[in-house]
Scaffold this motif. Structure first.
Motif, PDB file in Angstrom:
ATOM      1  N   LYS A   1       0.833  -1.194   0.000  1.00 18.85           N
ATOM      2  CA  LYS A   1       0.000   0.000   0.000  1.00 18.85           C
ATOM      3  C   LYS A   1       0.865   1.241   0.000  1.00 18.85           C
ATOM      4  N   PRO A   2       0.856   2.022  -1.079  1.00 19.60           N
ATOM      5  CA  PRO A   2       1.641   3.238  -1.100  1.00 19.60           C
ATOM      6  C   PRO A   2       1.037   4.284  -0.208  1.00 19.60           C
ATOM      7  N   GLY A   3       1.838   5.231   0.206  1.00 24.53           N
ATOM      8  CA  GLY A   3       1.329   6.328   1.012  1.00 24.53           C
ATOM      9  C   GLY A   3       2.384   6.830   1.963  1.00 24.53           C
ATOM     10  N   GLY A   4       2.606   8.160   1.992  1.00 26.63           N
ATOM     11  CA  GLY A   4       3.579   8.734   2.898  1.00 26.63           C
ATOM     12  C   GLY A   4       4.937   8.862   2.248  1.00 26.63           C
ATOM     13  N   THR A   5       5.650   9.912   2.690  1.00 22.97           N
ATOM     14  CA  THR A   5       6.952  10.185   2.102  1.00 22.97           C
ATOM     15  C   THR A   5       7.945   9.059   2.347  1.00 22.97           C
ATOM     16  N   PHE A   6       7.871   8.398   3.515  1.00 24.81           N
ATOM     17  CA  PHE A   6       8.860   7.389   3.887  1.00 24.81           C
ATOM     18  C   PHE A   6       8.242   5.999   3.988  1.00 24.81           C
ATOM     19  N   SER A   7       7.195   5.734   3.221  1.00 26.17           N
ATOM     20  CA  SER A   7       6.469   4.470   3.360  1.00 26.17           C
ATOM     21  C   SER A   7       7.325   3.260   3.034  1.00 26.17           C
ATOM     22  N   SER A   8       8.273   3.380   2.125  1.00 29.41           N
ATOM     23  CA  SER A   8       9.113   2.233   1.770  1.00 29.41           C
ATOM     24  C   SER A   8       9.981   1.776   2.945  1.00 29.41           C
ATOM     25  N   LEU A   9      10.264   2.685   3.869  1.00 30.34           N
ATOM     26  CA  LEU A   9      11.121   2.338   5.007  1.00 30.34           C
ATOM     27  C   LEU A   9      10.418   1.429   6.016  1.00 30.34           C
ATOM     28  N   LYS A  10       9.127   1.181   5.822  1.00 33.18           N
ATOM     29  CA  LYS A  10       8.441   0.198   6.666  1.00 33.18           C
ATOM     30  C   LYS A  10       8.913  -1.217   6.358  1.00 33.18           C
ATOM     31  N   ILE A  11       9.540  -1.395   5.231  1.00 32.15           N
ATOM     32  CA  ILE A  11       9.975  -2.716   4.784  1.00 32.15           C
ATOM     33  C   ILE A  11      11.405  -2.955   5.283  1.00 32.15           C
ATOM     34  N   ARG A  12      11.597  -4.027   6.047  1.00 31.29           N
ATOM     35  CA  ARG A  12      12.880  -4.276   6.716  1.00 31.29           C
ATOM     36  C   ARG A  12      14.042  -4.363   5.732  1.00 31.29           C
ATOM     37  N   ASN A  13      13.876  -5.130   4.676  1.00 29.28           N
ATOM     38  CA  ASN A  13      14.974  -5.286   3.719  1.00 29.28           C
ATOM     39  C   ASN A  13      15.373  -3.964   3.097  1.00 29.28           C
ATOM     40  N   TYR A  14      14.393  -3.130   2.800  1.00 31.83           N
ATOM     41  CA  TYR A  14      14.721  -1.833   2.216  1.00 31.83           C
ATOM     42  C   TYR A  14      15.400  -0.922   3.234  1.00 31.83           C
ATOM     43  N   ARG A  15      15.010  -1.022   4.527  1.00 31.57           N
ATOM     44  CA  ARG A  15      15.686  -0.233   5.570  1.00 31.57           C
ATOM     45  C   ARG A  15      17.165  -0.598   5.638  1.00 31.57           C
ATOM     46  N   LEU A  16      17.467  -1.892   5.572  1.00 26.65           N
ATOM     47  CA  LEU A  16      18.863  -2.319   5.588  1.00 26.65           C
ATOM     48  C   LEU A  16      19.608  -1.775   4.376  1.00 26.65           C
ATOM     49  N   PHE A  17      18.959  -1.858   3.221  1.00 23.84           N
ATOM     50  CA  PHE A  17      19.554  -1.355   1.994  1.00 23.84           C
ATOM     51  C   PHE A  17      19.818   0.143   2.089  1.00 23.84           C
ATOM     52  N   ALA A  18      18.834   0.897   2.568  1.00 26.70           N
ATOM     53  CA  ALA A  18      18.956   2.352   2.651  1.00 26.70           C
ATOM     54  C   ALA A  18      20.015   2.767   3.665  1.00 26.70           C
ATOM     55  N   THR A  19      20.088   2.055   4.793  1.00 26.13           N
ATOM     56  CA  THR A  19      21.082   2.392   5.816  1.00 26.13           C
ATOM     57  C   THR A  19      22.502   2.193   5.286  1.00 26.13           C
ATOM     58  N   GLY A  20      22.729   1.054   4.638  1.00 27.31           N
ATOM     59  CA  GLY A  20      24.048   0.815   4.052  1.00 27.31           C
ATOM     60  C   GLY A  20      24.373   1.810   2.961  1.00 27.31           C
ATOM     61  N   ALA A  21      23.340   2.164   2.176  1.00 28.34           N
ATOM     62  CA  ALA A  21      23.567   3.071   1.054  1.00 28.34           C
ATOM     63  C   ALA A  21      23.971   4.468   1.510  1.00 28.34           C
ATOM     64  N   VAL A  22      23.349   4.980   2.572  1.00 24.30           N
ATOM     65  CA  VAL A  22      23.667   6.345   2.986  1.00 24.30           C
ATOM     66  C   VAL A  22      25.116   6.442   3.469  1.00 24.30           C
ATOM     67  N   ILE A  23      25.624   5.369   4.061  1.00 24.13           N
ATOM     68  CA  ILE A  23      27.020   5.369   4.516  1.00 24.13           C
ATOM     69  C   ILE A  23      27.973   5.298   3.322  1.00 24.13           C
ATOM     70  N   SER A  24      27.712   4.358   2.404  1.00 25.61           N
ATOM     71  CA  SER A  24      28.604   4.238   1.243  1.00 25.61           C
ATOM     72  C   SER A  24      28.470   5.439   0.312  1.00 25.61           C
ATOM     73  N   ASN A  25      27.257   6.004   0.209  1.00 26.20           N
ATOM     74  CA  ASN A  25      27.083   7.194  -0.619  1.00 26.20           C
ATOM     75  C   ASN A  25      27.856   8.385  -0.078  1.00 26.20           C
ATOM     76  N   THR A  26      27.912   8.499   1.261  1.00 28.38           N
ATOM     77  CA  THR A  26      28.707   9.572   1.863  1.00 28.38           C
ATOM     78  C   THR A  26      30.172   9.418   1.487  1.00 28.38           C
ATOM     79  N   GLY A  27      30.674   8.184   1.574  1.00 31.81           N
ATOM     80  CA  GLY A  27      32.049   7.938   1.161  1.00 31.81           C
ATOM     81  C   GLY A  27      32.269   8.208  -0.318  1.00 31.81           C
ATOM     82  N   THR A  28      31.282   7.838  -1.134  1.00 31.98           N
ATOM     83  CA  THR A  28      31.395   8.068  -2.577  1.00 31.98           C
ATOM     84  C   THR A  28      31.496   9.551  -2.889  1.00 31.98           C
ATOM     85  N   TRP A  29      30.666  10.371  -2.231  1.00 32.20           N
ATOM     86  CA  TRP A  29      30.717  11.818  -2.475  1.00 32.20           C
ATOM     87  C   TRP A  29      32.011  12.432  -1.959  1.00 32.20           C
ATOM     88  N   MET A  30      32.493  11.936  -0.827  1.00 33.04           N
ATOM     89  CA  MET A  30      33.797  12.401  -0.353  1.00 33.04           C
ATOM     90  C   MET A  30      34.871  12.101  -1.388  1.00 33.04           C
TER      91      MET A  30
END
Length: 444
Positions: A20-49
């Motif tokens: 069910k779509p809805g809300g700006t952060f609705s995808s983060l209700k899904i555990r696998n996507y939360r893990l993916f997003a958490t890892g991504a923000v760390i590696s993305n920070t390193g990538t931009w550095m």
């Protein structure tokens, strides 16, 4: 760590909140996507550095905007040459396992550049070589990562997840340049590269912790002859795929050369050094983050929005190129970042939602090949224009190409058989397609 059989044999999840779509952060209700997003923000920070540090290191070693353009071109050249083959590989193999290999390889490239820089032996050809190797890994990593999103969140959450991925990337872009600027001016470039290499441990851990039984069932295409040609024929016969790809090709080739423009504006025009260059990137990221969050709230993907955003993006670049004041140039970077990201998200989501799951890896590899693979063509040209005629002229040329490409694609979309866009977001099978104008009322 999950010991399941993998994403490609997993049944689709049955929990209702994942469909069910809805809300700006609705995808983060899904555990696998939360893990993916958490890892991504760390590696993305390193990538931009690493990106900021790499561009500044090349400029310091050579004093040439053309050399910065060559570095950028080498990083994206493999996508231009081999991008479609990366999509075939992504369609044939389990994407989670493929990402474990590609993310580890990206981390090793970062650590190699850190070792060269910290040891004091780094030369510009070292940077060129590692940029090319990064591009080779990205050929497979990009389509696998893009198409893996739908396996984690399902079709109903796809637009939200794509938008949050962009928000994630731009959030890291706010942090990475700032940290890179501090490290460059205090302890040196090598430590920024070191952080980047180590940061890829985060997405690797996230991928290993995923519950494969909760991934949506993916289609694995058996190895067969002609799969590359099949993908090209599939895209060429669908205007809802081909025209967004054409537009992002022009924008990616000529309009997204910010490493060249921002380094030159910071160094040659406004004489601000590495600190100003990092500040410019932070402003771009802030605008892009705003654009990503706004896109995450939208439940439809309209090609008219894509055309309008591309037109405004090019016009803003032209205006910014003529700015006589650093404060005015800095302010304009905010809407440029926001509209540029809106263009990218609108195209990305439209293409993903319109593509058949069995073709999604090949379609997204073509998308990324055109968007990112155009950089090897555009970056040296823009770098040469910058060195020969000035960075203001180079940025104005990039904006002009982007604006007229958007207007041209809008004109073609209006002419193609009198077609109009139909968006269906019913749970289970959302899609974007074209229908004849006279059928629009009954199709709704």
């Amino acid at each position: 760590m999950s010991t399941g059989s993998g994403a490609d044999s997993a049944p689709a999840p049955t929990s209702t909140h994942e469909s069910k779509p809805g809300g700006t952060f609705s995808s983060l209700k899904i555990r696998n996507y939360r893990l993916f997003a958490t890892g991504a923000v760390i590696s993305n920070t390193g990538t931009w550095m690493s990106r900021i540090t790499q561009d500044w290191l090349v400029l310091s070693l050579t004093g040439s905007a053309t050399a910065v353009g060559i570095t950028t071109a080498l990083q994206f050249l493999p996508m231009l040459l081999f991008g479609l083959y990366g999509g075939v590989i992504a369609d044939r193999l389990p994407k989670r396992k493929l990402l474990l290999v590609s993310q580890a390889a990206l981390g090793l490239c970062g650590l190699a550049l850190a070792a060269l820089t910290l040891s004091g032996v780094v030369q510009v050809w070292h940077v060129y070589l590692i940029a090319f190797l990064l591009g080779m890994v990205t050929v497979v990593d990009n389509p696998a990562r893009q198409s893996f999103v739908s396996e984690m969140v399902g079709p109903a959450q796809l637009r939200n997840a794509v938008s949050l991925n962009s928000a994630n990337f731009q959030s890291a872009r706010l942090i990475g340049p700032a940290v890179a600027g501090v490290l460059i001016t205090t302890v040196g470039s090598g430590w920024a590269f070191m952080f980047n290499g180590l940061s890829f441990g985060a997405p690797l851990i996230g991928l290993l912790l995923m519950r494969t039984s909760e991934l949506h069932k993916a289609v694995v295409v058996p190895r067969a002859k002609g799969q590359l040609r099949e993908g090209l024929r599939y895209v060429s016969g669908r205007p809802e795929l081909i025209w967004p790809i054409v537009l992002v090709g022009f924008v990616g080739t000529f309009g997204f050369n910010f490493p060249i423009w921002l380094t030159a504006f910071a160094d040659e025009i406004f004489h601000g050094g590495a600190g100003m260059y990092s500040f410019f990137n932070i402003l771009m990221a802030a605008g892009s983050l705003a654009g990503a969050l706004l896109a995450a709230r939208r439940r439809s993907s309209r090609l008219r929005m894509l055309v309008a955003a591309g037109t405004v993006f090019g016009l803003l670049e032209i205006i910014a190129s003529m700015s006589p004041y650093v404060w005015l140039f800095a302010i304009l970077l905010l809407p440029i970042g926001m509209i540029g990201l809106t263009t990218n998200i609108s195209a990305n989501t439209s293409v993903q939602m319109a593509a058949d799951p069995a073709m999604r890896g090949r379609v997204m590899s073509l998308y990324m090949m055109v968007f990112a693979g155009g950089t090897p063509v555009g970056a040296p040209i823009v770098g040469w224009i910058s060195d020969t005629y000035g960075v203001r002229t180079a940025m104005a040329v990039g904006g002009t190409f982007s604006m007229f490409a958007a207007l041209g694609v809008g004109f073609m979309l209006a002419r193609v058989g009198g077609l109009r866009i139909k968006v269906d977001l019913r749970p289970g099978h959302p899609h974007v397609r074209f229908v004849p104008r006279e059928q629009l009322a009954t199709a709704a």
